[in-house]
Design a protein around this motif. Sequence first.
Motif, PDB file in Angstrom:
ATOM      1  N   LEU A 159      43.353  41.601  46.502  1.00 49.65           N
ATOM      2  CA  LEU A 159      44.560  42.214  45.964  1.00 49.65           C
ATOM      3  C   LEU A 159      45.704  41.209  45.908  1.00 49.65           C
ATOM      4  CD1 LEU A 159      45.901  44.817  44.969  1.00 49.65           C
ATOM      5  CD2 LEU A 159      46.506  45.313  47.345  1.00 49.65           C
ATOM      6  N   ASN A 237      34.726  55.604  41.045  1.00 43.48           N
ATOM      7  CA  ASN A 237      35.816  54.656  41.268  1.00 43.48           C
ATOM      8  C   ASN A 237      35.873  53.615  40.156  1.00 43.48           C
ATOM      9  OD1 ASN A 237      37.990  53.781  42.959  1.00 43.48           O
ATOM     10  ND2 ASN A 237      36.718  52.077  43.638  1.00 43.48           N
ATOM     11  N   THR A 241      39.360  53.659  38.507  1.00 45.53           N
ATOM     12  CA  THR A 241      40.211  52.574  38.991  1.00 45.53           C
ATOM     13  C   THR A 241      40.072  51.309  38.160  1.00 45.53           C
ATOM     14  OG1 THR A 241      40.090  53.472  41.235  1.00 45.53           O
ATOM     15  CG2 THR A 241      40.774  51.180  41.010  1.00 45.53           C
ATOM     16  N   ASN A 275      47.916  50.797  47.042  1.00 47.75           N
ATOM     17  CA  ASN A 275      46.630  50.288  47.511  1.00 47.75           C
ATOM     18  C   ASN A 275      46.812  49.359  48.695  1.00 47.75           C
ATOM     19  OD1 ASN A 275      44.084  48.346  47.161  1.00 47.75           O
ATOM     20  ND2 ASN A 275      43.657  50.278  46.121  1.00 47.75           N
ATOM     21  N   LEU A 279      45.472  49.812  52.622  1.00 46.35           N
ATOM     22  CA  LEU A 279      44.528  48.840  53.166  1.00 46.35           C
ATOM     23  C   LEU A 279      44.961  48.300  54.525  1.00 46.35           C
ATOM     24  CD1 LEU A 279      43.548  46.792  49.982  1.00 46.35           C
ATOM     25  CD2 LEU A 279      42.068  48.312  51.303  1.00 46.35           C
ATOM     26  N   THR A 302      42.805  60.357  45.265  1.00 50.50           N
ATOM     27  CA  THR A 302      42.776  59.609  44.009  1.00 50.50           C
ATOM     28  C   THR A 302      42.480  60.527  42.830  1.00 50.50           C
ATOM     29  OG1 THR A 302      41.923  57.699  45.233  1.00 50.50           O
ATOM     30  CG2 THR A 302      41.788  57.601  42.837  1.00 50.50           C
ATOM     31  N   GLY A 326      46.906  54.908  44.013  1.00 47.93           N
ATOM     32  CA  GLY A 326      46.648  53.636  44.674  1.00 47.93           C
ATOM     33  C   GLY A 326      46.383  53.806  46.153  1.00 47.93           C
ATOM     34  N   SER A 329      42.846  55.110  46.544  1.00 46.06           N
ATOM     35  CA  SER A 329      41.870  54.054  46.319  1.00 46.06           C
ATOM     36  C   SER A 329      41.788  53.120  47.519  1.00 46.06           C
ATOM     37  CB  SER A 329      42.255  53.263  45.060  1.00 46.06           C
ATOM     38  OG  SER A 329      41.362  52.205  44.815  1.00 46.06           O
ATOM     39  N   GLY A 330      42.937  52.851  48.148  1.00 41.98           N
ATOM     40  CA  GLY A 330      42.939  52.005  49.335  1.00 41.98           C
ATOM     41  C   GLY A 330      42.266  52.655  50.526  1.00 41.98           C
TER      42      GLY A 330
END
Length: 414
Positions: A159, A237, A241, A275, A279, A302, A326, A329-330
């Motif tokens: 990222l 995903n 994404t 995201n 994380l 998401t 986001g 997704s993280g």
Amino acid sequence: MSKTPRPDGATEPEAATRQPGRLPRDIKVMLVAAFLIALGFGLVAPVLPQFATTFDVGATAAAVIVSIFAFMRLVFAPAGGALIVRLGERPVYVAGLLIVAASTAACAFAQDYWQLLVFRGLGGAGSVMFTVASMALVIRLAPPESRGRVSGAYASAFLIGNVCGPIVGGLLASFGLRVPFLAYAAALVLAALVVQTQLSHVPAASRPEGGVAPAMELREALRDSAYRAALASSFANGWATFGVRMATVPLFAVAALGAGPEAAGWALAVFAAGNAAALTFSGRLADNLGRKPLMLAGLLITGTATAAIGFTEALPWFLAASAVAGIGSGLLGPAQQAAIADVIGNDRSGGRVLAVFQMTADSGAIIGPVCAGLLADRLGYGWAFGVTGGILIAAAAGWLVARESLRAQPAAKA
């Protein structure tokens, strides 16, 4: 050496569970390589379509230059998995990096559109080689009790590279559109040197001298409900994404909201920010709470946020929904990677198993934008994003019936 049990009856080296608070040196080497790869990709991504149009082609032909890369990744994924089983992870990883480096450098010297198409397509073959090999290496090198944290750190390295890359690439593009391609090639060569010279010797898991079990067969993995659920979530995903977010969100920002192109950039930026925020803690939660809770939460968040995007009518709500997507997704990313690692284990290769897992994500990334585009044209953007969100929620249903792959850590021996 004593072994610690896994739920499926296999064993993993006890040494892999030592020093849970520290990441192994080899994992740190992989993180550096991941950053360099993502940084280089970010250099090229913003200028690639524009470079294609310099050969007097339209927007559709320029888009094909982008999609041929994903298509070739999909086609060559099975071969990449087979090479890992036969040769080992590190040789395939380094070879894949060098193939993409060579193809990217060749793109810089392309003299017409068709040369650019061929060179970029060859890069897709190398890309899937190092992608699957890097997943296999991270799985084999990560301590079992830290798989979520390692997956989160790996995703963070990518990222950060993806965020920094376009900034540097925009500066380099001022010296000519061919310059970022050469810089990307150099970054890939540097990443290959880092892996080749700094990574400890890792024997191929399928070789007798590795002292480990034979490579995991796909049919064995498919009997595991966690792997089947991971395939479904990987496809969903990839659809949302890596496909719809990149292809349909920018169109929605302009066509439905009446905003300028900068709105799409802000949407991608806040998605990345959400995201990154998730994380920072999702990997540890996946190691402490289990993979299923994070997968369910991530997919539901998401999916709901993605569906909501299509019904937003004002820019602030559009950006808020993108940020929440986001975050979701993280949450799911590290848990999904860790679940795959749980299925395969540290003691054997999973080249073919990982190749199929990667193919599902690439398939979603290819199919998703096409289906979303058709829905948007015929029924409206609400349907396009609603169906995309529904696919993510359907993948969450698959995790409801899947097993929890995180094994309980045994008590330390005196």
